[in-house]
Structure formats: structure tokens, C-alpha cells
Design a protein around this motif. Sequence first.
Motif, PDB file in Angstrom:
ATOM      1  N   ASP A 108      38.675  39.269  49.391  1.00 18.12           N
ATOM      2  CA  ASP A 108      39.755  39.384  48.664  1.00 18.12           C
ATOM      3  C   ASP A 108      39.420  38.772  47.314  1.00 18.12           C
ATOM      4  OD1 ASP A 108      41.069  40.721  50.569  1.00 18.12           O
ATOM      5  OD2 ASP A 108      42.278  39.161  51.144  1.00 18.12           O
ATOM      6  N   LYS A 109      39.007  37.457  47.343  1.00 25.40           N
ATOM      7  CA  LYS A 109      38.486  36.766  46.080  1.00 25.40           C
ATOM      8  C   LYS A 109      37.478  37.597  45.217  1.00 25.40           C
ATOM      9  CE  LYS A 109      37.356  32.081  44.426  1.00 25.40           C
ATOM     10  NZ  LYS A 109      37.134  30.698  44.751  1.00 25.40           N
ATOM     11  N   GLU A 110      36.479  37.719  45.976  1.00 25.10           N
ATOM     12  CA  GLU A 110      35.561  38.578  45.107  1.00 25.10           C
ATOM     13  C   GLU A 110      35.810  39.940  44.670  1.00 25.10           C
ATOM     14  OE1 GLU A 110      31.627  37.011  47.872  1.00 25.10           O
ATOM     15  OE2 GLU A 110      32.663  39.027  48.585  1.00 25.10           O
ATOM     16  N   TYR A 111      36.715  40.712  45.374  1.00 29.14           N
ATOM     17  CA  TYR A 111      37.126  41.894  44.828  1.00 29.14           C
ATOM     18  C   TYR A 111      37.765  41.744  43.192  1.00 29.14           C
ATOM     19  CZ  TYR A 111      39.415  46.416  44.737  1.00 29.14           C
ATOM     20  OH  TYR A 111      39.790  47.616  44.450  1.00 29.14           O
ATOM     21  N   MET A 112      38.785  41.024  43.328  1.00 30.90           N
ATOM     22  CA  MET A 112      39.705  40.474  42.128  1.00 30.90           C
ATOM     23  C   MET A 112      38.746  39.916  41.154  1.00 30.90           C
ATOM     24  SD  MET A 112      42.585  41.762  42.813  1.00 30.90           S
ATOM     25  CE  MET A 112      43.186  41.072  41.027  1.00 30.90           C
ATOM     26  N   LYS A 113      37.947  39.058  41.393  1.00 32.15           N
ATOM     27  CA  LYS A 113      36.958  38.665  40.411  1.00 32.15           C
ATOM     28  C   LYS A 113      35.978  39.590  39.658  1.00 32.15           C
ATOM     29  CE  LYS A 113      33.310  34.992  39.776  1.00 32.15           C
ATOM     30  NZ  LYS A 113      32.524  33.961  40.416  1.00 32.15           N
ATOM     31  N   TYR A 114      35.599  40.510  40.492  1.00 31.88           N
ATOM     32  CA  TYR A 114      34.887  41.795  40.001  1.00 31.88           C
ATOM     33  C   TYR A 114      35.680  42.614  39.394  1.00 31.88           C
ATOM     34  CZ  TYR A 114      31.360  45.533  39.872  1.00 31.88           C
ATOM     35  OH  TYR A 114      30.576  46.429  39.452  1.00 31.88           O
ATOM     36  N   PHE A 115      36.663  43.099  39.898  1.00 33.16           N
ATOM     37  CA  PHE A 115      37.424  44.167  39.139  1.00 33.16           C
ATOM     38  C   PHE A 115      38.700  43.793  38.306  1.00 33.16           C
ATOM     39  CE2 PHE A 115      35.762  46.489  43.152  1.00 33.16           C
ATOM     40  CZ  PHE A 115      35.037  47.519  42.358  1.00 33.16           C
ATOM     41  N   HIS A 116      39.091  42.777  38.781  1.00 33.57           N
ATOM     42  CA  HIS A 116      40.154  42.325  37.386  1.00 33.57           C
ATOM     43  C   HIS A 116      39.546  42.007  36.178  1.00 33.57           C
ATOM     44  CE1 HIS A 116      43.229  39.803  35.602  1.00 33.57           C
ATOM     45  NE2 HIS A 116      44.027  40.965  36.030  1.00 33.57           N
ATOM     46  N   THR A 117      39.500  42.619  35.363  1.00 29.36           N
ATOM     47  CA  THR A 117      38.649  42.422  34.183  1.00 29.36           C
ATOM     48  C   THR A 117      38.450  41.165  33.713  1.00 29.36           C
ATOM     49  OG1 THR A 117      40.554  42.785  32.477  1.00 29.36           O
ATOM     50  CG2 THR A 117      39.310  44.637  33.138  1.00 29.36           C
ATOM     51  N   GLY A 118      39.487  40.362  33.315  1.00 32.16           N
ATOM     52  CA  GLY A 118      39.032  39.064  32.696  1.00 32.16           C
ATOM     53  C   GLY A 118      38.393  39.776  31.695  1.00 32.16           C
ATOM     54  N   GLY A 146      50.101  39.898  39.245  1.00 32.73           N
ATOM     55  CA  GLY A 146      50.627  41.169  38.906  1.00 32.73           C
ATOM     56  C   GLY A 146      50.226  42.408  39.663  1.00 32.73           C
ATOM     57  N   VAL A 147      48.922  42.355  39.766  1.00 32.85           N
ATOM     58  CA  VAL A 147      48.137  43.359  40.444  1.00 32.85           C
ATOM     59  C   VAL A 147      48.426  43.348  41.756  1.00 32.85           C
ATOM     60  CG1 VAL A 147      45.709  44.326  41.223  1.00 32.85           C
ATOM     61  CG2 VAL A 147      46.066  43.502  38.553  1.00 32.85           C
ATOM     62  N   LEU A 148      48.358  42.238  42.433  1.00 31.48           N
ATOM     63  CA  LEU A 148      48.493  42.128  43.913  1.00 31.48           C
ATOM     64  C   LEU A 148      50.123  42.454  44.084  1.00 31.48           C
ATOM     65  CD1 LEU A 148      46.577  38.899  44.676  1.00 31.48           C
ATOM     66  CD2 LEU A 148      45.832  41.037  45.181  1.00 31.48           C
ATOM     67  N   TYR A 149      50.929  42.031  43.247  1.00 30.47           N
ATOM     68  CA  TYR A 149      52.474  42.480  43.672  1.00 30.47           C
ATOM     69  C   TYR A 149      52.616  43.993  43.346  1.00 30.47           C
ATOM     70  CZ  TYR A 149      57.379  42.323  42.776  1.00 30.47           C
ATOM     71  OH  TYR A 149      58.903  42.424  42.600  1.00 30.47           O
ATOM     72  N   ASN A 150      52.018  44.446  42.525  1.00 23.61           N
ATOM     73  CA  ASN A 150      52.292  45.972  42.282  1.00 23.61           C
ATOM     74  C   ASN A 150      51.379  46.871  43.290  1.00 23.61           C
ATOM     75  OD1 ASN A 150      53.801  45.057  40.017  1.00 23.61           O
ATOM     76  ND2 ASN A 150      52.097  45.765  38.457  1.00 23.61           N
ATOM     77  N   PRO A 187      50.572  47.451  47.119  1.00 20.58           N
ATOM     78  CA  PRO A 187      50.654  47.149  48.312  1.00 20.58           C
ATOM     79  C   PRO A 187      49.197  47.351  49.355  1.00 20.58           C
ATOM     80  CG  PRO A 187      52.675  48.089  47.840  1.00 20.58           C
ATOM     81  CD  PRO A 187      51.564  48.358  46.812  1.00 20.58           C
ATOM     82  N   TYR A 188      48.428  48.605  48.653  1.00 21.85           N
ATOM     83  CA  TYR A 188      47.015  48.713  49.305  1.00 21.85           C
ATOM     84  C   TYR A 188      46.054  47.594  49.502  1.00 21.85           C
ATOM     85  CZ  TYR A 188      44.087  49.138  45.196  1.00 21.85           C
ATOM     86  OH  TYR A 188      43.321  48.867  43.998  1.00 21.85           O
ATOM     87  N   LEU A 189      46.300  46.492  48.407  1.00 18.85           N
ATOM     88  CA  LEU A 189      45.536  45.600  48.445  1.00 18.85           C
ATOM     89  C   LEU A 189      45.756  44.247  49.677  1.00 18.85           C
ATOM     90  CD1 LEU A 189      44.898  44.935  44.763  1.00 18.85           C
ATOM     91  CD2 LEU A 189      43.289  45.577  46.189  1.00 18.85           C
ATOM     92  N   ASN A 190      47.073  44.643  50.206  1.00 17.37           N
ATOM     93  CA  ASN A 190      47.471  43.557  51.086  1.00 17.37           C
ATOM     94  C   ASN A 190      47.014  43.985  52.716  1.00 17.37           C
ATOM     95  OD1 ASN A 190      49.147  42.105  49.260  1.00 17.37           O
ATOM     96  ND2 ASN A 190      50.773  43.861  49.530  1.00 17.37           N
ATOM     97  N   ASP A 191      46.426  44.893  52.826  1.00 16.14           N
ATOM     98  CA  ASP A 191      45.723  45.480  54.050  1.00 16.14           C
ATOM     99  C   ASP A 191      44.543  46.253  53.815  1.00 16.14           C
ATOM    100  OD1 ASP A 191      45.340  46.072  56.464  1.00 16.14           O
ATOM    101  OD2 ASP A 191      47.314  46.304  57.206  1.00 16.14           O
ATOM    102  N   LYS A 192      43.468  45.701  53.288  1.00 13.72           N
ATOM    103  CA  LYS A 192      42.125  46.505  53.004  1.00 13.72           C
ATOM    104  C   LYS A 192      41.786  47.273  54.272  1.00 13.72           C
ATOM    105  CE  LYS A 192      39.634  43.355  51.489  1.00 13.72           C
ATOM    106  NZ  LYS A 192      38.395  42.679  50.560  1.00 13.72           N
ATOM    107  N   ARG A 193      41.834  46.889  55.458  1.00  4.19           N
ATOM    108  CA  ARG A 193      41.381  47.629  56.574  1.00  4.19           C
ATOM    109  C   ARG A 193      42.260  48.868  56.771  1.00  4.19           C
ATOM    110  NH1 ARG A 193      38.237  46.537  60.614  1.00  4.19           N
ATOM    111  NH2 ARG A 193      38.297  44.269  60.030  1.00  4.19           N
TER     112      ARG A 193
END
Length: 300
Positions: free
Chosen positions: A96-106, A157-161, A163-169
Motif C-alpha cells: 500500500d505504501k509503495e503503491y501510493m509513493k509511486y502513483f500519487h504524483t507528488g 483524498g485518493v484513498l477516501y474517493n 474504495p478499490y484501494l481498500n481491498d486490493k485482492r
Amino acid sequence: MDKLKLLEDMLLLRNFNPKDRQNLFLKMYPFSNENLGGYMSRIDLSGSTSLTTGSGTEQVFNLAYYGVKNIKVYDINPFVKYHFSLKLAGLKELDDKEYMKYFHTGFRRKKLNRKYYERLRPLLDKESLEFWDKAYELHIDNNPLLLFKNDEITKSGVLYNNPYLNDKRKTINLIEQANIDFQTRSILDLNDEKFDYIFLSNVLDYVDELNMRSSSYSIDEDLFNERISLYLDKVKELGNNLNTDGMLFYHYFWDVNNDFLPFFRRLLVTTAGNTDFKYMRFGDCRIPDGVAIYTKRKLK
């Protein structure tokens, strides 16, 4: 269309003016900025057939998460499906942490981590692999804003909007079960296909003849009414591609307290009382979003 050449022209700024109208829609959204879970969770999408724009690909992931079995993605941006493939690989490989670090632009501050990309490469289909290998060959990790819009919301905000990120499997399993078809074409140019749901986001904002952001509305009442009529005619025309009782989500409102242009205020007043049109308000009560919906009713 030679997509790799187009990518190369974009990243090298060669024979490519990003301000030309034909190039305005070639940059991708890092993530959708809509609260998709806010309204998708309120309708029964399971087993349905849906058409959506590509945007940041969150529409596709969330539709699958809510059980849509057949998803068509029409977008004039030819790169959207490669973005989807990269994100799907990320769901499978990154925590989860890596996914957001890579895809959430920053993307305004950080680089697209090449180390993470090397882990995703084996999971990409041939066409997507060629695309992203070329992008990294041209050092997309040094300037992601050449390919992505400088338009994103916070990580929370990305995580709130979405739901698919709450259960990746669960999301991965449902994506693999769904029939997903990406086509490079305008979502406004439909043939005789029928869908249970159509999601336009704010695509109609960019239809020239509607010109809904014109300041002349404030001084020309007849023009205002004419444009409202044209807009609703376009919505009904697209509604012909719905199955009976199907729903067309034809405009998304960000923060309804501040996002109501005069055009949309008049639009909602005009459709009030018409049971084929409705407005759904949802999300955080402090900063509510909304979506305008047209439902195709059975002819009496």
C-alpha cells in the motif's frame, strides 16, 4: 496512430505544442479527482454493462470493484490503457505504501521511481511494456509533468474517493473476471450500443457548441436558454444508448458550494420536477460533491 512516436514527440517537445487544442487531452490524470465511491456505492452496479471515460483509470477500477462485468472505456487519450495496465501491475506487486509513493504524483516534487518500475515490468502486457520502457528511456522519471496533468488531490483524498484501494485482492480478482475494452475514441460518438450505465465525468464541458462557460449568459437571456436546451438535447441523445431504466451520469460537481457556474444553476432549475433528471449530493457534509443524472424511462 504511432503511439510511441507521439509519446516521443511529447516528452522531447518535438513538433509538439501542448497548448494546441488537439494536444490538450493527451496528458493523463495521476488519479481521478472525483469521489467515485461517493455515488457508485449508492447504485446497484453488480452484473451491469457500463461505459466510462478513462480519466485517471479509477472509474474502471471502481466499476469492477462494485461488480460491473462489462466495462467499455472510450477516451480520446490513446495512453489511458497503458496507465491502467501500470496501475494494475502496481496493485499486484507493490504494498500500500509503495503503491501510493509511486502513483500519487507528488509529480510536482518527486520522480516516478524507476526502482519500482523495474518490479512492475514483468507484469505488463507487450504493448504497455513497450510504451513505459520508451517513457523511461526518455527519462519520464525526471519530468513526469510532460505526460501527466498537474492536477491531483491529497493521498488521503485518493484513498477516501476510491474504495478499490481498500481491498486490493478483491479488486484484482474482479478486474480479472471483468470484460474490459479500451478504445481510443470520443465517448460522445456512440453507435447503437446499449449500456446500463454511462459515466461522462465533465466531458460535456468541452463541447464547443455548448460553450457553457461563456460570460455572455449574464447579459443574453435568450442565448442562455438556447444553450441549456442544446445541453439537455445532447444528454437525451446520449441517453438513447441506455437500456430501459439505465442511468447517464452527465456532470460531476466538485464542492457544490463553490462549483455551480450560472449555467449549471439554471440547468438544475430547468430540470427540477422532471423525474427523468435528478441530482445526487454526497460526500463529506462540509465539502459535498454532487452528480447530475439522466434516467431513460420505458416509453408509455
